[in-house]
Write an enzyme that holds these catalytic residues in place. Structure first.
Site, short mmCIF file in Angstrom:
data_model
loop_
_atom_site.label_atom_id
_atom_site.label_comp_id
_atom_site.label_asym_id
_atom_site.label_seq_id
_atom_site.Cartn_x
_atom_site.Cartn_y
_atom_site.Cartn_z
N SER A 141 -12.17 -7.29 -5.39
CA SER A 141 -11.02 -6.39 -5.95
C SER A 141 -11.78 -6.34 -7.16
O SER A 141 -12.45 -6.89 -7.78
CB SER A 141 -9.70 -7.44 -6.02
OG SER A 141 -9.35 -6.97 -7.10
N TYR A 155 -5.58 -14.33 -9.03
CA TYR A 155 -5.88 -13.25 -8.33
C TYR A 155 -7.44 -13.18 -8.38
O TYR A 155 -8.61 -13.12 -7.87
CB TYR A 155 -5.45 -12.37 -8.12
CG TYR A 155 -5.72 -11.33 -7.70
CD1 TYR A 155 -5.56 -11.00 -5.92
CD2 TYR A 155 -5.89 -9.70 -7.94
CE1 TYR A 155 -5.99 -10.34 -5.06
CE2 TYR A 155 -6.47 -9.06 -6.98
CZ TYR A 155 -6.12 -8.84 -5.83
OH TYR A 155 -6.50 -7.89 -4.79
P1 NDP Z 1 -0.98 -6.15 1.98
O1 NDP Z 1 -0.30 -7.73 1.92
O2 NDP Z 1 -0.66 -4.88 2.14
O3 NDP Z 1 -1.91 -6.33 4.06
C1 NDP Z 1 -2.10 -7.63 4.21
C2 NDP Z 1 -3.02 -7.68 5.51
O4 NDP Z 1 -4.14 -9.51 5.70
C3 NDP Z 1 -1.87 -7.95 6.17
O5 NDP Z 1 -2.60 -7.14 7.67
C4 NDP Z 1 -1.25 -9.81 6.93
O6 NDP Z 1 -1.51 -9.87 7.88
C5 NDP Z 1 -2.93 -10.41 6.71
N1 NDP Z 1 -3.22 -11.70 5.70
C6 NDP Z 1 -1.77 -11.97 4.36
N2 NDP Z 1 -1.85 -13.28 4.25
C7 NDP Z 1 -3.09 -13.34 5.61
C8 NDP Z 1 -3.34 -15.12 6.07
N3 NDP Z 1 -3.28 -16.16 5.27
N4 NDP Z 1 -3.95 -14.84 7.02
C9 NDP Z 1 -4.08 -13.81 8.44
N5 NDP Z 1 -4.12 -12.53 7.55
C10 NDP Z 1 -2.97 -12.08 6.11
O7 NDP Z 1 -2.76 -5.91 2.21
P2 NDP Z 1 -3.84 -5.02 1.54
O8 NDP Z 1 -3.94 -4.41 2.99
O9 NDP Z 1 -3.40 -4.17 -0.13
O10 NDP Z 1 -5.26 -6.10 0.63
C11 NDP Z 1 -6.03 -6.06 1.98
C12 NDP Z 1 -7.29 -6.68 1.05
O11 NDP Z 1 -8.25 -5.84 -0.34
C13 NDP Z 1 -6.61 -8.17 0.33
O12 NDP Z 1 -7.88 -9.12 0.05
C14 NDP Z 1 -6.70 -7.51 -1.47
O13 NDP Z 1 -6.66 -8.36 -2.45
C15 NDP Z 1 -8.00 -6.44 -1.46
N6 NDP Z 1 -6.81 -6.04 -2.70
C16 NDP Z 1 -6.40 -4.44 -1.90
C17 NDP Z 1 -6.08 -3.78 -3.15
C18 NDP Z 1 -4.82 -2.76 -3.48
O14 NDP Z 1 -4.39 -2.19 -4.30
N7 NDP Z 1 -3.98 -2.63 -2.50
C19 NDP Z 1 -6.75 -3.36 -4.74
C20 NDP Z 1 -7.80 -4.30 -4.31
C21 NDP Z 1 -8.20 -5.03 -3.50
P3 NDP Z 1 0.64 -9.84 8.21
O15 NDP Z 1 0.86 -8.25 8.67
O16 NDP Z 1 0.32 -10.29 9.88
O17 NDP Z 1 1.35 -10.13 6.86
#
Ligand code: NDP
Length: 246
Positions: A141, A155
Site C-alpha cells: 500500500s 495498517y
Molecule cells: P477487499 O476488502 O475489497 O477484498 C479483500 C479480498 O481479500 C477478498 O477477496 C477477501 O475474501 C480476501 N480476504 C480478506 N481477508 C482474508 C483472509 N484472512 N484470508 C484470505 N482472504 C482474505 O480489499 P481490496 O481489494 O481493496 O484490497 C486488496 C489488497 O489491496 C489488500 O492487501 C489491501 O491492503 C490492498 N490495498 C487496497 C487499497 C484500496 O484502496 N482498496 C489501497 C492500497 C492497498 P472474501 O471475499 O472471502 O472476504
C-alpha cells in the site's frame, strides 16, 4: 494480451476487489488461475465460472490467510491442480483503523498475520513449485510511506513490513531467476475503500489525479509485472497511487 499463455498463477484474496480483477486479467492474458477467499463462497464460485467461460482453468480455495496451514494447503492444492506455480500474487489483506487507545493486541496480531506472515508462509511454500522466470507480486500500500490520516498505524506498519520482505527476498531469489516486487496502490474503489465512502472526498484532495482508481488498473500493472517483459524488475516497491501525497 496472451503474455501469460501456459503460465499458472495463485492469487490470494481473489474473490472480490483488486484480487478478483487480477484473477480476471491474468486469465485474459492466458494463465490458468487459482485464488483464495475466506468467506465469499458465492462470489468465488461465480468467478470460477466466469474464468472457465473464457477457456482458462480456475480454482477457488477457501483458505484464511491468518492460518498458516491453510495458506500452505492452498499453495499445495494449486500445484496439485496445475502441476507448477509460475506466478504468486499476495493480495489478501485487511485494514483495521483506529486510535491507539482503541486498537487491541488482537488487531495488531490479526493484521500482521494476514498482511505479513501469510506472505512469508505462502512465498516459502510456492517457490518449491517455481522455476526460473517465476514471479512473486505482493500487494502492499502507498500507506507504507504516506499516511495523511489518523488511525492507520497498524495498517501502515504492516505494509511497510511488506517493503522489507520484498527487498530481502529479492536477494534470495535473484540467482534463481525469480523476481519479487511490491505493488503499492493508492485509493482503489473496492469494498475496503469505496469511492463513495466516508473518507473518499478527503482522499481525493490528496490525489493529483483527483480520482480513485478502479481495480482493473491495478490488475493491468500486476499482469505486466507477471509477464516476460518485467524480468529486470525485482525488489522494488512500485506505486500505483495517482501521485498520492502524505
Ligand atoms: P477487499 O476488502 O475489497 O477484498 C479483500 C479480498 O481479500 C477478498 O477477496 C477477501 O475474501 C480476501 N480476504 C480478506 N481477508 C482474508 C483472509 N484472512 N484470508 C484470505 N482472504 C482474505 O480489499 P481490496 O481489494 O481493496 O484490497 C486488496 C489488497 O489491496 C489488500 O492487501 C489491501 O491492503 C490492498 N490495498 C487496497 C487499497 C484500496 O484502496 N482498496 C489501497 C492500497 C492497498 P472474501 O471475499 O472471502 O472476504
Amino acid at each position: 494480451m496472451n503474455t501469460l499463455v501456459n503460465k499458472t498463477a495463485l492469487v490470494t484474496g481473489g474473490s472480490r476487489g483488486i484480487g478478483a480483477a487480477i484473477v480476471k486479467r491474468l486469465a485474459a492474458e492466458g494463465a490458468d488461475v487459482a485464488f483464495t477467499y475466506v468467506s465469499a463462497k458465492d462470489e468465488a464460485e461465480a468467478l470460477v465460472k466466469e474464468v472457465e467461460s473464457t477457456g482458462r482453468k480456475a480454482l477457488a480455495l477457501q483458505a484464511n490467510a491468518a492460518d498458516a496451514d491453510a495458506v500452505k494447503g492452498a499453495v499445495d492444492a494449486t500445484a496439485a491442480k496445475f502441476g507448477k506455480i509460475d506466478i504468486l500474487v499476495n493480495n489478501a489483506g485487511i485494514g483495521i483503523m483506529g486510535a491507539l487507545d482503541q486498537l487491541t493486541l488482537d488487531d495488531f496480531d490479526k493484521t500482521f498475520n494476514i498482511n505479513v506472515r501469510a506472505l512469508f508462509v505462502g512465498i516459502k511454500q510456492a517457490v518449491k513449485y517455481m522455476a526460473t522466470g517465476g514471479r512473486i507480486i505482493n500487494i502492499g500500500s502507498t500507506n507504507a510511506t504516506r499516511m495523511p490520516f489518523e488511525g492507520g498505524a497498524i495498517y501502515a506498519a504492516s505494509k511497510a513490513a511488506v517493503q522489507g520482505l520484498t527487498l530481502g527476498l529479492s536477494r534470495d531469489f535473484g540467482p534463481q531467476g525469480i523476481t519479487i516486487n511490491n505493488l503499492q496502490p493508492g485509493p482503489i474503489n473496492t469494498d475496503m475503500n469505496p469511492e463513495n465512502g466516508p473518507f473518499a472526498d478527503f482522499l481525493r484532495t490528496q490525489l493529483p489525479v483527483g480520482r480513485y482508481a478502479q481495480p482493473d488498473e491495478v490488475a493491468a500493472f500486476t499482469a505486466f509485472l507477471a509477464g516476460p517483459e518485467a524480468g529486470y524488475i525485482t525488489g522494488a516497491s512500485l506505486n500505483i497511487d495517482g501521485g498520492f501525497k502524505g
